[in-house]
Design a protein around this motif. Sequence first.
Motif, PDB file in Angstrom:
ATOM      1  N   ASP A   1       0.779  -1.323  -0.058  1.00 33.34           N
ATOM      2  CA  ASP A   1       0.146  -0.384  -0.010  1.00 33.34           C
ATOM      3  C   ASP A   1       0.442   1.003  -0.127  1.00 33.34           C
ATOM      4  OD1 ASP A   1      -2.336   1.745   0.565  1.00 33.34           O
ATOM      5  OD2 ASP A   1      -3.140   0.597   1.658  1.00 33.34           O
ATOM      6  N   HIS A   2       0.712   2.662  -0.178  1.00 30.33           N
ATOM      7  CA  HIS A   2       1.120   3.833  -0.418  1.00 30.33           C
ATOM      8  C   HIS A   2       1.188   3.922   1.384  1.00 30.33           C
ATOM      9  CE1 HIS A   2      -0.207   4.279  -4.431  1.00 30.33           C
ATOM     10  NE2 HIS A   2       1.577   3.546  -4.644  1.00 30.33           N
ATOM     11  N   VAL A   3       1.574   4.472   2.011  1.00 28.96           N
ATOM     12  CA  VAL A   3       2.259   4.827   3.848  1.00 28.96           C
ATOM     13  C   VAL A   3       2.129   6.954   3.192  1.00 28.96           C
ATOM     14  CG1 VAL A   3       3.625   5.438   5.448  1.00 28.96           C
ATOM     15  CG2 VAL A   3       3.389   3.411   3.900  1.00 28.96           C
ATOM     16  N   PRO A   4       0.719   7.169   3.884  1.00 26.68           N
ATOM     17  CA  PRO A   4       0.333   8.504   3.472  1.00 26.68           C
ATOM     18  C   PRO A   4       0.875   9.124   5.204  1.00 26.68           C
ATOM     19  CG  PRO A   4      -1.657   8.325   4.250  1.00 26.68           C
ATOM     20  CD  PRO A   4      -0.999   6.899   4.383  1.00 26.68           C
ATOM     21  N   ALA A   5       1.992  10.343   5.342  1.00 24.43           N
ATOM     22  CA  ALA A   5       1.766  11.415   5.931  1.00 24.43           C
ATOM     23  C   ALA A   5       0.925  12.392   6.262  1.00 24.43           C
ATOM     24  CB  ALA A   5       3.649  11.796   6.655  1.00 24.43           C
ATOM     25  N   TYR A   6       0.164  12.563   6.358  1.00 24.63           N
ATOM     26  CA  TYR A   6      -1.538  13.468   6.604  1.00 24.63           C
ATOM     27  C   TYR A   6      -0.960  14.885   7.239  1.00 24.63           C
ATOM     28  CZ  TYR A   6      -4.468  10.339   4.470  1.00 24.63           C
ATOM     29  OH  TYR A   6      -4.923   8.932   3.717  1.00 24.63           O
ATOM     30  N   MET A   7       0.193  15.448   6.216  1.00 22.27           N
ATOM     31  CA  MET A   7       0.486  16.766   7.001  1.00 22.27           C
ATOM     32  C   MET A   7      -0.208  17.973   6.978  1.00 22.27           C
ATOM     33  SD  MET A   7       4.319  16.763   5.516  1.00 22.27           S
ATOM     34  CE  MET A   7       5.468  18.598   7.077  1.00 22.27           C
TER      35      MET A   7
ATOM     36  N   GLY B   1       6.221  12.114  15.222  1.00 20.61           N
ATOM     37  CA  GLY B   1       5.371  13.379  16.056  1.00 20.61           C
ATOM     38  C   GLY B   1       3.907  12.782  14.858  1.00 20.61           C
ATOM     39  N   CYS B   2       3.728  11.873  13.973  1.00 22.64           N
ATOM     40  CA  CYS B   2       3.046  11.774  12.465  1.00 22.64           C
ATOM     41  C   CYS B   2       2.460  10.678  13.510  1.00 22.64           C
ATOM     42  CB  CYS B   2       3.399  11.163  11.244  1.00 22.64           C
ATOM     43  SG  CYS B   2       3.898  12.136  10.281  1.00 22.64           S
ATOM     44  N   LEU B   3       2.055  10.197  14.755  1.00 23.27           N
ATOM     45  CA  LEU B   3       1.386   8.838  14.781  1.00 23.27           C
ATOM     46  C   LEU B   3       0.833   9.786  16.446  1.00 23.27           C
ATOM     47  CD1 LEU B   3       3.466   6.342  15.042  1.00 23.27           C
ATOM     48  CD2 LEU B   3       1.496   6.178  13.441  1.00 23.27           C
ATOM     49  N   LYS B   4       1.345  10.979  16.949  1.00 18.27           N
ATOM     50  CA  LYS B   4       1.046  11.960  18.147  1.00 18.27           C
ATOM     51  C   LYS B   4      -0.151  12.337  17.553  1.00 18.27           C
ATOM     52  CE  LYS B   4       4.305  12.321  21.573  1.00 18.27           C
ATOM     53  NZ  LYS B   4       5.272  12.726  22.026  1.00 18.27           N
TER      54      LYS B   4
ATOM     55  N   LEU C   1       4.766  31.489  -0.809  1.00 13.18           N
ATOM     56  CA  LEU C   1       3.241  31.111   0.514  1.00 13.18           C
ATOM     57  C   LEU C   1       3.472  31.745   1.104  1.00 13.18           C
ATOM     58  CD1 LEU C   1       3.246  27.245  -0.727  1.00 13.18           C
ATOM     59  CD2 LEU C   1       1.399  28.695  -1.746  1.00 13.18           C
ATOM     60  N   SER C   2       4.362  32.889   0.803  1.00  9.01           N
ATOM     61  CA  SER C   2       4.419  33.342   2.766  1.00  9.01           C
ATOM     62  C   SER C   2       2.943  33.862   2.627  1.00  9.01           C
ATOM     63  CB  SER C   2       5.289  33.971   2.453  1.00  9.01           C
ATOM     64  OG  SER C   2       5.257  35.310   1.502  1.00  9.01           O
ATOM     65  N   GLN C   3       2.101  34.497   1.409  1.00 10.09           N
ATOM     66  CA  GLN C   3       0.939  35.218   2.159  1.00 10.09           C
ATOM     67  C   GLN C   3       0.088  34.725   3.029  1.00 10.09           C
ATOM     68  OE1 GLN C   3       0.000  34.870  -2.217  1.00 10.09           O
ATOM     69  NE2 GLN C   3      -2.344  34.892  -1.562  1.00 10.09           N
ATOM     70  N   TYR C   4       0.145  33.272   3.505  1.00 12.30           N
ATOM     71  CA  TYR C   4      -0.338  32.074   4.244  1.00 12.30           C
ATOM     72  C   TYR C   4       0.133  32.209   5.806  1.00 12.30           C
ATOM     73  CZ  TYR C   4      -2.377  31.355  -0.547  1.00 12.30           C
ATOM     74  OH  TYR C   4      -3.138  31.360  -1.589  1.00 12.30           O
ATOM     75  N   SER C   5       1.528  32.900   5.852  1.00  8.85           N
ATOM     76  CA  SER C   5       1.794  32.798   7.017  1.00  8.85           C
ATOM     77  C   SER C   5       1.464  30.443   7.476  1.00  8.85           C
ATOM     78  CB  SER C   5       1.430  33.823   8.182  1.00  8.85           C
ATOM     79  OG  SER C   5       1.633  34.213   8.137  1.00  8.85           O
ATOM     80  N   PRO C   6       1.746  30.476   6.529  1.00 11.24           N
ATOM     81  CA  PRO C   6       2.363  29.111   7.160  1.00 11.24           C
ATOM     82  C   PRO C   6       2.471  28.449   8.494  1.00 11.24           C
ATOM     83  CG  PRO C   6       2.835  28.788   4.978  1.00 11.24           C
ATOM     84  CD  PRO C   6       2.550  30.226   5.527  1.00 11.24           C
ATOM     85  N   VAL C   7       1.259  27.285   9.074  1.00 13.80           N
ATOM     86  CA  VAL C   7       2.164  26.915  11.014  1.00 13.80           C
ATOM     87  C   VAL C   7       1.790  25.371  10.236  1.00 13.80           C
ATOM     88  CG1 VAL C   7       1.685  26.614  13.050  1.00 13.80           C
ATOM     89  CG2 VAL C   7       1.793  29.620  11.556  1.00 13.80           C
ATOM     90  N   GLU C   8       2.941  24.615  10.561  1.00 16.10           N
ATOM     91  CA  GLU C   8       2.412  23.308  11.018  1.00 16.10           C
ATOM     92  C   GLU C   8       2.059  22.626  11.666  1.00 16.10           C
ATOM     93  OE1 GLU C   8       6.191  21.330   8.991  1.00 16.10           O
ATOM     94  OE2 GLU C   8       5.435  19.673  10.141  1.00 16.10           O
ATOM     95  N   THR C   9       0.922  22.397  11.780  1.00 17.41           N
ATOM     96  CA  THR C   9       0.122  21.443  13.051  1.00 17.41           C
ATOM     97  C   THR C   9       0.310  20.031  13.160  1.00 17.41           C
ATOM     98  OG1 THR C   9      -1.779  21.721  11.492  1.00 17.41           O
ATOM     99  CG2 THR C   9      -1.357  23.481  13.264  1.00 17.41           C
ATOM    100  N   ALA C  10       0.460  19.270  12.151  1.00 21.11           N
ATOM    101  CA  ALA C  10       0.701  17.995  11.855  1.00 21.11           C
ATOM    102  C   ALA C  10       1.756  17.588  11.108  1.00 21.11           C
ATOM    103  CB  ALA C  10      -0.285  17.078  12.005  1.00 21.11           C
ATOM    104  N   PRO C  11       3.018  16.937  11.054  1.00 21.81           N
ATOM    105  CA  PRO C  11       3.109  16.608  12.624  1.00 21.81           C
ATOM    106  C   PRO C  11       3.581  17.397  13.699  1.00 21.81           C
ATOM    107  CG  PRO C  11       5.164  15.537  11.161  1.00 21.81           C
ATOM    108  CD  PRO C  11       4.259  16.452   9.795  1.00 21.81           C
ATOM    109  N   GLY C  12       4.733  18.515  12.633  1.00 25.70           N
ATOM    110  CA  GLY C  12       5.086  20.137  14.076  1.00 25.70           C
ATOM    111  C   GLY C  12       5.955  19.917  13.133  1.00 25.70           C
TER     112      GLY C  12
END
Length: 602
Positions: free
Chosen positions: A322-328, A523-526, A500-511
């Motif tokens: 299967d493919h293994v996704p990290a849902y960032m 972190g992804c599991l958490k 993409l700086s106009q969106y000031s992206p903040v990574e929430t998963a994994p972080g």
Amino acid sequence: GPVSQGTGFAAAIEQTYDYVIVGGGLTGLVVANRLSEDKTKSVIVVENGYIDDSPATSIPYMAGFVNTEAMYPITSAAEPHLNNLTFPVRVGNVVGGGSVVNGMMFDRGSNADYDAWKDLGNEDWGWEGLEPYFKKSTHFTPPSESSCREFGITYNVSAYGSGPLQVSIPSFQYPDYAPIFKSWRAENISMPTEAFLNPLGAFWAPNTVDNTTATRSHARKAYYDPVQSRTNLKLLSGTHIDEILFDDKNTEKIIASGVKITSRIDGSTTKLYASKEVILAAGGIFTPHLLMVSGIGPRDILAAANVTVKKDMPAVGSNFQDHVPAYMSFNLSNRAFPNPDSVASNASFNASAAVQYEESRSGPWSVGRGNALAFLTFKQFSSNYQLITSQIPRQKAIQFLPEQYSKSRALLAGFEKQREILMKEYLGDDAAVGEFGIQPSGRATASIQKPLSRGTLKLNTTHPQAFPIVQWNALQNPIDKAVLGEAVRWNRKHWARKELSQYSPVETAPGVQYQSDDEIVEGCLKTNALQPSFSHPSGSCPMMPEELGGCVSGSLLVYGIQKLSIVDASIIPMIPAAHLQATMYAVAEKAADIIKGRSKEP
Ligand SMILES: Cc1cc2nc3c(=O)[nH]c(=O)nc-3n(C[C@H](O)[C@H](O)[C@H](O)COP(=O)(O)OP(=O)(O)OC[C@H]3O[C@@H](n4cnc5c(N)ncnc54)[C@H](O)[C@@H]3O)c2cc1C
């Protein structure tokens, strides 16, 4: 929920058909349609699920939700390399199978992905052998010229054919796609005009949506409904197949003769017989299960469940992929209105979107999960690609494989052959190793496409008829973890780009605090961002030579057994870098031609 009950059970009792098709999912219905084109052949498809025309299965917007009501309630075994957590196993339990509940993404693997199948010993199953069937199954409708201009959507209709399955790119798109695509252009990776001709790079891809009605196109609507009046074709829904039957008068050969079935409505059981072939189309999870409960599979696994062994076949339930996704996930500020969250978060906007869909089949409800994807080669997302790949041949393969591989020389030989192909793909420019979702929602999935780890399907030892024991065994091989780490870190860098700086992206998963490969997995599991599956379970009865651990040859007949073939996702020897449905429609179209061809032989 289901709107129609199973029909025809009583009339089918103890009948003989030319072909009995096991499972009326995506591949089963394609094959049923094509085989019943010949009026002299009788075909019955037996499907556990019901016919479902509920809005959840037809309105494109609803494809953004997980339709668990139309799926089996299966949970995986503990995943030993993902903190022993268990995960949902997603399989459609409905007429049309996965095609009715899937995310509607429509794309294929690169030519090299299919040429790998040929290189594993399946003549005629390379890209050249499959291309006509990708065309035969599909019909494409483009979006309006104005949205093409506005969003830079490109396409080439010559990639598709005039087949039954309707695929399209909707005219409605969210405004934020434009700056996000600009960031992809700035990465200096290719942007093919048409991903169905060349699926490498960042691109627009269709959904399985019929543009004339803005509803989901799926295997039942495309392949069964138009031909359901054929008198030589029967569909038995709401019916479970319990086991494959064999001709017990013949003691020298193993010959499939039919199936034992149980009605879900009243629990009555009966048998159906096949004079030409029993065709397994129960999918990557249930086809190996049915083989094992019927006595075909690894001797030790069958014996542990007290199933009498008809044929010892270690390959059944091996090679599971299967493919293994990290849902960032990123929090995005300053998004345009509307954006993909407007429907869920703004009741009045949602109400107007519903009316717009009702009245003109357009607007936010006419789109699914989106139409933009990136499939990148390893070197495109990792400057360490050579270093990481160079570790593969130094590994002792057996050290990172399930136990079965140490009991079967064939399984190990097959894996070693796959590993050689994978190394070439990791180093080259012809095959994708990572998939990156492109969405204006803050969802930025990064998933590994070419895993080295292999999973297993086994019988429940106390209740062999119960759901099989599903273990992806994801990330057993540390290389898979390294590739996932590279993909996540690259994606993180991408979202930090100035475009993409106009969106000031903040990574929430994994972080961002999770940096190393191990930390990223942790972190992804958490954050619930890691799954061992992208709903693409496959490979569990692979098409490969028997001495390489195969279950079927390119003829799709199960080795050592007569009149038994497999046409579903379990035959995929190596998973392509693509969401699987386009591939499965093509595989099933080809399978039907192969089966038709042998019925003409004397
Ligand atoms: C939630 C989800 C999301 C997905 N998203 C995408 C996507 O966006 N794009 C994409 O390309 N692909 C996607 N896929 C994958 C794609 O839908 C599958 O690869 C495809 O449906 C596999 O086809 P199949 O014929 O092998 O199996 P299925 O379509 O699963 O068909 C198997 C059928 O057999 C029936 N069956 C099984 N056992 C028995 C039994 N014992 N008796 C009777 N009937 C039985 C099942 O009920 C099922 O209908 C997704 C799949 C899922 C589940």
